[in-house]
Scaffold this motif. Structure first.
Motif, PDB file in Angstrom:
ATOM      1  N   GLY A 267       0.617  -1.350   0.067  1.00  0.00           N
ATOM      2  CA  GLY A 267       0.096   0.058   0.088  1.00  0.00           C
ATOM      3  C   GLY A 267       0.926   1.371  -0.034  1.00  0.00           C
ATOM      4  O   GLY A 267       0.658   2.330  -0.690  1.00  0.00           O
ATOM      5  N   ILE A 268       1.787   1.157   0.738  1.00  0.00           N
ATOM      6  CA  ILE A 268       2.864   2.315   0.774  1.00  0.00           C
ATOM      7  C   ILE A 268       3.456   2.793  -0.433  1.00  0.00           C
ATOM      8  O   ILE A 268       3.366   3.920  -0.957  1.00  0.00           O
ATOM      9  N   PHE A 269       3.937   1.714  -1.064  1.00  0.00           N
ATOM     10  CA  PHE A 269       4.874   1.827  -2.336  1.00  0.00           C
ATOM     11  C   PHE A 269       3.694   2.034  -3.664  1.00  0.00           C
ATOM     12  O   PHE A 269       4.308   2.551  -4.694  1.00  0.00           O
ATOM     13  N   THR A 274      -0.380   5.330 -10.682  1.00  0.00           N
ATOM     14  CA  THR A 274      -1.361   4.623 -11.700  1.00  0.00           C
ATOM     15  C   THR A 274      -0.872   3.647 -12.390  1.00  0.00           C
ATOM     16  O   THR A 274      -1.609   3.178 -13.364  1.00  0.00           O
ATOM     17  N   ASN A 275       0.339   3.217 -12.516  1.00  0.00           N
ATOM     18  CA  ASN A 275       0.918   2.093 -13.478  1.00  0.00           C
ATOM     19  C   ASN A 275       0.782   0.671 -12.374  1.00  0.00           C
ATOM     20  O   ASN A 275       1.335   0.526 -11.454  1.00  0.00           O
ATOM     21  N   VAL A 281       4.136  -5.883  -9.523  1.00  0.00           N
ATOM     22  CA  VAL A 281       5.739  -6.045  -9.328  1.00  0.00           C
ATOM     23  C   VAL A 281       6.021  -5.859  -7.799  1.00  0.00           C
ATOM     24  O   VAL A 281       6.536  -6.708  -7.176  1.00  0.00           O
ATOM     25  N   THR A 282       5.537  -4.733  -7.316  1.00  0.00           N
ATOM     26  CA  THR A 282       5.676  -4.618  -5.871  1.00  0.00           C
ATOM     27  C   THR A 282       5.076  -5.399  -5.080  1.00  0.00           C
ATOM     28  O   THR A 282       5.520  -6.077  -3.919  1.00  0.00           O
ATOM     29  N   PHE A 283       4.019  -6.018  -5.363  1.00  0.00           N
ATOM     30  CA  PHE A 283       3.131  -6.846  -4.542  1.00  0.00           C
ATOM     31  C   PHE A 283       3.878  -8.241  -4.724  1.00  0.00           C
ATOM     32  O   PHE A 283       4.156  -8.738  -3.477  1.00  0.00           O
ATOM     33  N   LEU A 284       4.247  -8.661  -5.784  1.00  0.00           N
ATOM     34  CA  LEU A 284       4.903  -9.984  -5.883  1.00  0.00           C
ATOM     35  C   LEU A 284       6.284  -9.841  -5.108  1.00  0.00           C
ATOM     36  O   LEU A 284       6.875 -10.799  -4.268  1.00  0.00           O
TER      37      LEU A 284
END
Length: 312
Positions: A267-269, A274-275, A281-284
């Motif tokens: 959530g922070i990153f 909007t991408n 990628v951040t989630f993975l």
């Protein structure tokens, strides 16, 4: 028995308390000297601005009503007090001495907060006295209760909240290095949370004023501290020393901590981004890193077993 427990805990932590008090005093004395010796101070007519009369946290160019060093001392105390007792087996000593875990927990917490409050009072008194005694000739040093009280309450609320975070983390994390990394990272991430929350709360539909936002933050920190203190008391009652040395000393917290970590960091990153591909990628990355971080002893054990079978 209660007085005996107080004496045992005080003897155990008095050197740490003295060191923290000395750090707070030294840092604030240096800050006062730097502020009063700056070139800008020579051209100033007063050290404290007119905003000290407002019911808001005061932070001026030369004078800070509640030092950030005091907040750091609270943060450091929460990190060290519980962790030291775990590493030196002081908890085990108290448990086997006939003291109930609940009494040990609340006595340790009460004594820590009282001593830290005393450090704050002494440090603030010394800091303000130095400003008064060392102020340049012709420069006024005028204080007002609205700004002082708001700054003290706000500073103590933030300090107590950070103390509670470190206190709780040191209670459930059994590895010193991992504890420092976790608490430091989470503390720094709170700055991002503050930066994200402020425009949301000050604009519609909330439209909070600066004063309202200050008191809201104070309330949130105090509520969070109370929750962590009470939750810590519950976990301390069932703390198993057999898991000492593991990342989480309470195995049942692994999945909740993992889920919170993934949601919080993602959530922070991803906030305001909007991408959607970058968000995925951040989630993975968060999912993989969180799993490796929490379950790495098990992964290490499996790797060791595989090597043993391969060598055999």
């Amino acid at each position: 028995m209660h007085n005996q427990l107080d004496r045992l805990i005080w003897r155990r932590h008095r050197r740490l308390f003295l060191a923290l008090g000395a750090l707070a005093l030294f840092a604030n004395v240096v800050m006062v000297i730097i502020a009063l010796s700056s070139r800008q101070t020579a051209g100033a007519h007063q050290l404290v601005g007119a905003s000290i009369h407002h019911w808001a946290t005061y932070k001026g160019d030369y004078f800070t009503a509640y030092s950030y060093w005091l907040i750091f001392v609270y943060w450091l105390a929460g990190l060290l007090l519980m962790n030291q007792d775990l590493k030196d087996n002081f908890n085990q000593f108290l448990f086997t001495s006939g003291f109930s875990r609940q009494r040990v927990y609340w006595t340790k917490l009460r004594q820590s907060l009282v001593v830290l409050l005393g450090i704050s009072i002494v440090t603030i008194a010394v800091q303000y006295s130095l400003y008064w005694l060392m102020k340049p000739h012709g420069v006024s040093f005028t204080l007002a209760w609205p700004g002082l009280l708001t700054s003290w309450i706000s500073g103590l609320a933030v300090a107590t909240g950070l103390f509670a975070i470190c206190w709780f983390a040191a209670l459930i994390i059994g590895q010193t290095g991992a504890l420092i990394v976790t608490v430091t990272g989470f503390t720094l991430s709170l700055m991002s949370v503050g930066a994200i929350s402020q425009p949301i709360l000050t604009n519609r539909p909330f439209s909070l004023s600066g004063s309202q936002l200050t008191w809201l933050v104070i309330g949130v920190w105090l509520i969070a501290a109370i929750i962590l203190f009470v939750w810590g008391a519950v976990l301390y009652q069932h703390l198993s020393l057999e898991h000492n040395g593991e990342y989480l000393m309470v195995p049942r917290l692994k999945r909740p901590v993992y889920l919170v970590f993934v949601i919080y960091v993602t959530g922070i990153f991803s906030w305001g981004d909007t991408n959607w591909m970058a968000d995925v990628v951040t989630f993975l990355i968060t999912v993989i890193f969180g799993y490796a971080w929490l379950w790495r002893p098990r992964i290490g054990e499996r790797l060791h077993q595989w090597r043993a079978r391969h060598d055999g």
